[in-house]
Design a protein around this motif. Structure first.
Motif, PDB file in Angstrom:
ATOM      1  N   LEU A 187       4.634   6.055   4.894  1.00 55.53           N
ATOM      2  CA  LEU A 187       4.696   6.184   6.471  1.00 55.53           C
ATOM      3  C   LEU A 187       6.072   5.640   7.047  1.00 55.53           C
ATOM      4  O   LEU A 187       6.620   6.255   7.775  1.00 55.53           O
ATOM      5  CB  LEU A 187       3.457   5.589   7.053  1.00 55.53           C
ATOM      6  N   VAL A 188       6.301   4.304   6.435  1.00 56.16           N
ATOM      7  CA  VAL A 188       7.490   3.807   6.926  1.00 56.16           C
ATOM      8  C   VAL A 188       8.830   4.386   6.435  1.00 56.16           C
ATOM      9  O   VAL A 188       9.635   4.497   7.106  1.00 56.16           O
ATOM     10  CB  VAL A 188       7.550   2.130   6.468  1.00 56.16           C
ATOM     11  N   VAL A 189       8.789   4.945   5.286  1.00 56.60           N
ATOM     12  CA  VAL A 189      10.027   5.441   4.691  1.00 56.60           C
ATOM     13  C   VAL A 189      10.404   6.722   4.879  1.00 56.60           C
ATOM     14  O   VAL A 189      11.519   7.245   5.081  1.00 56.60           O
ATOM     15  CB  VAL A 189      10.362   5.224   3.233  1.00 56.60           C
ATOM     16  N   MET A 190       9.538   7.608   5.450  1.00 60.46           N
ATOM     17  CA  MET A 190       9.803   9.093   5.705  1.00 60.46           C
ATOM     18  C   MET A 190      10.693   9.370   6.664  1.00 60.46           C
ATOM     19  O   MET A 190      11.839  10.115   6.371  1.00 60.46           O
ATOM     20  CB  MET A 190       8.384   9.809   6.183  1.00 60.46           C
ATOM     21  N   ASN A 224       0.799  -1.169  -0.166  1.00 61.54           N
ATOM     22  CA  ASN A 224      -0.016  -0.120   0.193  1.00 61.54           C
ATOM     23  C   ASN A 224       0.996   1.043  -0.062  1.00 61.54           C
ATOM     24  O   ASN A 224       1.778   1.516   1.032  1.00 61.54           O
ATOM     25  CB  ASN A 224      -0.928  -0.150   1.165  1.00 61.54           C
ATOM     26  N   PRO A 225       0.673   2.235  -0.965  1.00 65.28           N
ATOM     27  CA  PRO A 225       1.763   3.001  -1.159  1.00 65.28           C
ATOM     28  C   PRO A 225       1.639   4.206   0.143  1.00 65.28           C
ATOM     29  O   PRO A 225       2.797   4.525   0.548  1.00 65.28           O
ATOM     30  CB  PRO A 225       1.222   4.094  -2.431  1.00 65.28           C
ATOM     31  N   ASN A 226       0.618   4.269   0.693  1.00 66.19           N
ATOM     32  CA  ASN A 226       0.546   5.273   1.789  1.00 66.19           C
ATOM     33  C   ASN A 226       1.105   4.644   3.088  1.00 66.19           C
ATOM     34  O   ASN A 226       1.965   5.346   3.682  1.00 66.19           O
ATOM     35  CB  ASN A 226      -0.832   5.404   2.116  1.00 66.19           C
ATOM     36  N   LYS A 227       0.949   3.251   3.469  1.00 69.99           N
ATOM     37  CA  LYS A 227       1.905   2.665   4.311  1.00 69.99           C
ATOM     38  C   LYS A 227       3.269   2.626   3.993  1.00 69.99           C
ATOM     39  O   LYS A 227       4.166   2.855   4.992  1.00 69.99           O
ATOM     40  CB  LYS A 227       1.313   1.388   4.618  1.00 69.99           C
ATOM     41  N   PHE A 228       3.558   2.588   2.722  1.00 75.31           N
ATOM     42  CA  PHE A 228       4.971   2.418   2.562  1.00 75.31           C
ATOM     43  C   PHE A 228       5.753   3.860   2.631  1.00 75.31           C
ATOM     44  O   PHE A 228       6.788   3.884   3.516  1.00 75.31           O
ATOM     45  CB  PHE A 228       5.477   2.194   0.924  1.00 75.31           C
TER      46      PHE A 228
END
Lengths: 240, 53
Positions: A16-19, A10-14
């Motif tokens: 959130l994790v990489v920020m 899921n791009p949004n979760k991705f």
């Protein structure tokens, strides 16, 4: 393992994790590049044959490694996209060529400026230089495909197939200096038997390369964030 | 001042070395600006869209 990774598809979760990683990357990149520049320009010794011109190595080699690494990354992301069909894979892959082409351009220009005092010419059609120029054209092709088929599944497939076909150029670039007689010197860092360059040169080169790598990660992550926002904008504005 | 000039001259190879570093610096800065402009543009568009709603 793959099932655990599903939630990050899921791009949004991705994002959130990489920020948090992104922010660390930029601070570390600025510090390492500044350190690498000071060490490379003022503290590393001149080469016994090339003299002071060897200082171009710190920007030339680090950019060349980055161009090659970026392509390997695009290749694996494209293969993963074709196997698992996660759109996130191709979304990430499509954000890499624009950043990578700049490093390829830097490699070609700085190499040319290094070639003149070392070989007596800015350009020669030898295997290493020509295959690197082909890499630049492959990146251009990938950028054109992305721009032409924006938000199109056929574009994603074309991008993936071209990047897989183009990957044949990567071993050619790496081994061109061994397979053919070239003006370009053979590998002196990533080679069987370990690095052959002096530690005083190797340290600034590794610092610079790691700094450039972190800058690349930061820029690609920022581009991914923009690409996700662009899709969000397109979706929201089409709903109206 | 002399030390600075010697460092600039790089034993006669200053033109090639500083040109290479100059090109490297300009291209990296242009890349960073392009990436930031794209990010700012889409953030502005999203903000505008949200305000309209």
């Amino acid at each position: 393992m793959l099932k655990k990774l599903h939630k990050y598809a899921n791009p949004n979760k991705f994002i959130l994790v990489v920020m948090p990683i992104k922010n660390i990357c930029i601070y570390a990149a600025v510090f390492l590049i500044a350190l690498g520049l000071v060490l490379g320009l003022f503290f590393s010794p001149p080469d016994y044959q090339q003299g002071e011109t060897v200082r171009i190595m710190y920007i030339h080699v680090s950019s060349a490694w980055m161009s090659l690494f970026a392509y390997v990354l695009i290749f694996f992301l494209s293969v993963s996209y074709l196997i698992w069909k996660f759109p996130l894979f191709v979304l990430i892959a499509k954000e890499i060529p624009f950043v990578a082409i700049i490093f390829t351009l830097i490699t070609l220009i700085t190499g040319s400026l290094w070639g003149k005092p070392t070989w007596g010419t800015y350009w020669v059609w030898d295997a290493r230089l020509t295959s690197f120029l082909i890499l630049l054209f492959i990146y251009l092709g990938l950028i054109f495909i992305d721009k032409t088929f924006k938000y199109n599944a056929n574009g994603d497939l074309s991008f993936s197939y071209l990047s897989i076909v183009g990957a044949i150029n990567i071993p050619i670039i790496k081994f061109s200096v061994d397979w053919w007689n070239t003006l370009h010197q053979p590998a002196s860092v990533i080679r069987a038997g370990g690095p052959s360059i002096s530690v005083e040169m190797l340290i600034p080169l590794m610092i610079m390369s790691f700094g450039i790598f972190l800058l690349f990660i930061y820029l690609v992550l920022t581009n991914i964030q923009s690409a996700i926002d662009e899709r969000k904008f397109l979706f929201l504005s089409s709903k109206d | 001042m002399d030390k600075f000039l010697i460092a600039l001259e790089m034993k006669g190879h200053g033109f090639f070395i500083w040109s290479a570093y100059g090109v490297w610096f300009v291209l990296i800065i242009l890349l960073i600006i392009k990436v930031f402009l794209r990010k700012r543009e889409i953030e502005r568009k999203l903000e505008h869209l949200n305000k309209e709603k």
